[in-house]
Scaffold this motif. Sequence first.
Motif, PDB file in Angstrom:
ATOM      1  N   ARG A  67       0.799  -1.229   0.000  1.00 23.79           N
ATOM      2  CA  ARG A  67       0.000   0.000   0.000  1.00 23.79           C
ATOM      3  C   ARG A  67       0.831   1.279   0.000  1.00 23.79           C
ATOM      4  N   GLN A  68       2.130   1.195  -0.205  1.00 18.78           N
ATOM      5  CA  GLN A  68       2.967   2.379  -0.125  1.00 18.78           C
ATOM      6  C   GLN A  68       2.671   3.384  -1.222  1.00 18.78           C
ATOM      7  N   ARG A  81      -3.101   4.624   8.654  1.00 17.63           N
ATOM      8  CA  ARG A  81      -3.719   3.683   7.697  1.00 17.63           C
ATOM      9  C   ARG A  81      -3.251   2.254   7.970  1.00 17.63           C
ATOM     10  N   ILE A 106       2.205   4.966   2.549  1.00 12.99           N
ATOM     11  CA  ILE A 106       1.106   4.795   3.496  1.00 12.99           C
ATOM     12  C   ILE A 106       1.491   5.376   4.857  1.00 12.99           C
ATOM     13  N   LEU A 140       4.546   9.508   5.545  1.00 14.99           N
ATOM     14  CA  LEU A 140       4.235   8.364   4.686  1.00 14.99           C
ATOM     15  C   LEU A 140       5.449   7.457   4.621  1.00 14.99           C
TER      16      LEU A 140
END
Length: 190
Positions: free
Chosen positions: A110-111, A117, A113, A151
């Motif tokens: 999902r990077q 999350r 992220i 992130l």
Amino acid sequence: MPEPHESEELFAPLEAILMVVSEPVAALDLADALGIDVEEAESALRALAALYRGEGGRRPAGFELRENAGGWRIYSAREWAGLVGRFIVGTAQSRLSQAALETLAVIAYRQPISRSRISHIRGVNVDAVVRTLVTRGLVEEVGESDSGARLYGTTREFLEKMGFASLDDLVPLAPYLPTGEELDELEEQL
């Protein structure tokens, strides 16, 4: 007796460089160091890798030359992974916990992220686990979201340790993970 490779004179200098690197080295960098063109370096690297694998009737070596994460590096041969693993146990290198592996998988798929999350996906606080992954060099900060949250994404070292040339080598698991919209809904509910 197999024919000698036309680039065998490059084997020793290539080995000398590859024995001291701590991460994969691009063929272009090796070619520059040796003063040869990239195609010649790549040909010699492939021939050297075949030699270590035992092709041509030779005995396989206990190590391999692999193209990995955008470069070349010498690794222990896969067939000896269990033995090497037993040798390493008890040293500074230890296995990742189940929580760390799960968190690493979420980041990889999902990077980029944020921690929040990741926590939503895993259902637990991941602050300590993310710090551990950053410390081990498997994950790094890759920017900030619009809201200012950090992130995270995987590193080149992650690719190397996993034996991946790129993130495209990840098994396609995305259909089993929540979509961005589903995660947004979860955030609104909390």
